[in-house]
Design a protein around this motif. Structure first.
Motif, mmCIF file in Angstrom:
data_model
loop_
_atom_site.group_PDB
_atom_site.id
_atom_site.type_symbol
_atom_site.label_atom_id
_atom_site.label_comp_id
_atom_site.label_asym_id
_atom_site.label_seq_id
_atom_site.Cartn_x
_atom_site.Cartn_y
_atom_site.Cartn_z
ATOM 1 N N ALA A 210 0.709 -1.404 0.416
ATOM 2 C CA ALA A 210 0.275 0.222 0.086
ATOM 3 C C ALA A 210 0.762 1.148 -0.022
ATOM 4 N N PRO A 211 1.579 1.446 1.299
ATOM 5 C CA PRO A 211 2.523 2.262 1.226
ATOM 6 C C PRO A 211 3.360 2.858 -0.388
ATOM 7 N N ASP A 212 3.933 1.840 -0.423
ATOM 8 C CA ASP A 212 5.269 2.123 -2.581
ATOM 9 C C ASP A 212 3.672 2.226 -3.448
ATOM 10 N N LEU A 213 2.415 1.198 -3.455
ATOM 11 C CA LEU A 213 1.621 2.172 -4.355
ATOM 12 C C LEU A 213 0.847 3.032 -4.455
ATOM 13 N N ALA A 214 0.766 3.752 -3.564
ATOM 14 C CA ALA A 214 0.233 4.932 -3.364
ATOM 15 C C ALA A 214 1.512 6.174 -4.018
ATOM 16 N N ARG A 215 2.586 6.206 -3.311
ATOM 17 C CA ARG A 215 3.932 6.669 -3.572
ATOM 18 C C ARG A 215 3.635 7.103 -4.996
ATOM 19 N N THR B 14 -0.013 -0.539 6.218
ATOM 20 C CA THR B 14 1.046 -1.427 5.852
ATOM 21 C C THR B 14 -0.367 -2.745 6.188
ATOM 22 N N ALA B 15 -0.880 -2.781 6.828
ATOM 23 C CA ALA B 15 -2.120 -4.183 6.950
ATOM 24 C C ALA B 15 -3.706 -3.809 6.804
ATOM 25 N N PRO B 16 -3.720 -2.834 5.624
ATOM 26 C CA PRO B 16 -5.229 -2.616 5.491
ATOM 27 C C PRO B 16 -6.403 -3.431 5.267
ATOM 28 N N GLU B 17 -6.100 -4.521 5.286
ATOM 29 C CA GLU B 17 -6.989 -5.436 5.336
ATOM 30 C C GLU B 17 -7.576 -4.916 7.079
ATOM 31 N N ARG B 18 -6.999 -5.240 7.702
ATOM 32 C CA ARG B 18 -7.808 -4.595 9.641
ATOM 33 C C ARG B 18 -7.772 -3.425 9.164
ATOM 34 N N LEU C 2 -6.805 0.611 -0.141
ATOM 35 C CA LEU C 2 -8.007 -0.012 -0.136
ATOM 36 C C LEU C 2 -7.833 -0.948 -1.172
ATOM 37 N N VAL C 3 -7.186 -0.512 -2.569
ATOM 38 C CA VAL C 3 -7.187 -1.451 -3.664
ATOM 39 C C VAL C 3 -6.136 -2.588 -3.387
ATOM 40 N N ALA C 4 -4.738 -1.772 -2.123
ATOM 41 C CA ALA C 4 -4.456 -3.225 -2.461
ATOM 42 C C ALA C 4 -4.440 -3.818 -1.712
ATOM 43 N N ALA C 5 -5.323 -3.850 -0.810
ATOM 44 C CA ALA C 5 -6.024 -4.234 0.810
ATOM 45 C C ALA C 5 -6.576 -5.410 -0.821
ATOM 46 N N ARG C 6 -7.557 -5.056 -1.670
ATOM 47 C CA ARG C 6 -7.878 -6.345 -2.451
ATOM 48 C C ARG C 6 -7.528 -6.994 -3.414
ATOM 49 N N MET C 7 -6.754 -6.403 -3.631
ATOM 50 C CA MET C 7 -4.932 -7.173 -4.383
ATOM 51 C C MET C 7 -4.495 -8.352 -4.112
ATOM 52 N N GLY C 8 -3.832 -7.217 -2.900
ATOM 53 C CA GLY C 8 -3.372 -8.526 -1.520
ATOM 54 C C GLY C 8 -2.359 -9.428 -2.791
ATOM 55 N N ALA C 9 -2.073 -10.251 -2.776
ATOM 56 C CA ALA C 9 -0.799 -11.191 -3.056
ATOM 57 C C ALA C 9 -0.772 -10.968 -4.780
ATOM 58 N N ARG C 10 -1.895 -10.814 -5.321
ATOM 59 C CA ARG C 10 -1.958 -11.002 -6.494
ATOM 60 C C ARG C 10 -2.366 -10.663 -7.460
#
Length: 398
Positions: A21-26, A224-228, A290-298
């Motif tokens: 999430a942080p890297d994707l946001a940057r 770092t834990a967006p799913e929570r 939220l997008v990063a949490a939805r993607m997860g490892a995929r």
């Protein structure tokens, strides 16, 4: 993630330990930075005059309402998030607060040096030196209570944006009709050197609040834990982005020449613009998380490339400034006075896309960003930097 075989220096993060999430946001928000800077430089090259033509007017309104004043707050929040994470990791390893504070301030000093060089050589609106000053002046906030963080944050938010709006309005009135980028490299450097003492304090006072919010968010692993933290992130995105856009529209209309407001009204709209920019920046960060949490490892190739750009955000940011010199400086290609504002913004998108591609090439080769490597080496020492790089290579090649 499985543990790496070579330990990174205390407080540093290997590629395997990085969160998406942080890297994707940057990586995504560097697009906002590129578009805004291209628009600002085009405007300055035309003496600060309001845009002419429907296309440029619409472009100005869109850039200001959705972009300007919305990207930097998010980066300041991520900077606070990162320093708070360093403090948490070092504390968990048993390091004392004085030792951690020394590390953070050393990082701040080198960021300040990078920023001064960036200002002199490339770009007048540098933010690196400002973040360095924040690390030096506000490191103590990392050990303050949540209540203290939020109270001081509110004070800095209101007062900082108010002062910025007032001073910015005076500066705009003073330089209107004059160009900020000069025709010779040495005079350009001299101008940037003289501009920095005025620009840096304004950027500093408006960056403290998001920095403190970033510290607060790091204590809760919001990114770092967006799913929570889906509920908090969803509320922040749903409220922050519309507030940022609506709050930015009046100032955008004034700047585009659509609304002929007086000095007092222009200052008031500027204050609202800056204040709601925080909401917009936080909203963008929340949506990306939220997008990063939805993607997860995929994660697909696009998300991977964007995250690679975010991991190398300092290098990408500096490369953007190199591009502005080449494209817009009168002693280089001088395109700022040859194209309209919409085309200049399109160039900004192209510059950002080029940095994303380059970052992904470096990722595939297992190479850190040059600026990040230099800062890491100066902060932790060459021995630790080499170990951290070795630990990160396997993950970088995935």
């Amino acid at each position: 993630m499985p543990p790496t075989s070579v330990a990174a220096p205390p407080g540093a993060v290997t590629a395997a330990e990085r969160s998406l999430a942080p890297d994707l946001a940057r990586g995504v928000m560097l697009l906002v930075i590129a578009v805004v800077h291209a628009h600002i430089l085009h405007t300055l090259a035309h003496g600060g005059a309001a845009p002419s033509g429907v296309a440029d007017t619409v472009t100005t309104v869109v850039v200001l309402a959705f972009g300007e004043g919305r990207g930097y707050p998010m980066f300041a929040a991520l900077f606070g998030y990162g320093l708070a994470s360093v403090y948490a990791r070092r504390t968990a390893r048993g390091d004392t607060w004085p030792a951690t504070r020394s590390l953070i301030r050393r990082r701040g000093r080198w960021l300040f040096v990078f920023g001064i060089l960036h200002t002199l050589l490339l770009f007048f609106g540098d933010i690196l030196a400002v973040y360095g000053l924040i690390a030096l002046l506000f490191a103590g906030m990392l050990v303050r209570s949540d209540r203290r963080l939020l109270v001081w944050g509110a004070v800095w938010a209101v007062a900082g944006t108010g002062v910025y709006a007032l001073v910015n309005n005076l500066l705009v009135a003073d330089v209107e009709g004059a160009t900020q980028v000069l025709a010779h490299p040495l005079t350009d450097i001299a101008t940037r050197a003289m501009t920095w003492p005025a620009m840096a304090p304004l950027l500093l006072i408006t960056s403290v609040f998001p920095f403190l919010v970033g510290v607060w968010a790091a204590r809760r692993d919001v990114l770092t834990a967006p799913e929570r933290n889906r509920a908090l992130l969803a509320r922040t995105a749903a409220v922050g982005i519309p507030v940022g856009v609506v709050g930015g529209l009046p100032y955008a209309l004034v700047s585009a020449g659509v609304w002929a407001a007086g000095p007092g009204t222009a200052t008031a709209t500027g204050w609202v613009f800056m204040l709601t920019g925080y909401a917009g920046g936080f909203g963008y960060a929340a949506l990306i998380a939220l997008v990063a949490a939805r993607m997860g490892a995929r994660r697909g190739p696009v998300a991977t490339a964007l995250a690679a750009c975010g991991e190398r955000s300092m290098t990408s940011y500096l490369l953007q400034s190199v591009a502005w010199i080449v494209l817009f400086a009168p002693y280089m290609l001088d395109l700022a006075v040859r194209v309209n504002g919409t085309a200049a913004v399109a160039m900004g998108v192209g510059v950002w896309a080029a940095t994303v591609v380059l970052a992904d090439v470096l990722r595939r080769a297992g190479i850190r960003g040059p600026a990040e490597s230099a800062l890491r080496r100066l902060t932790y020492g060459p021995r630790h930097s080499a170990r951290g790089a070795a630990a990160g290579q396997p993950a970088a090649r995935r």
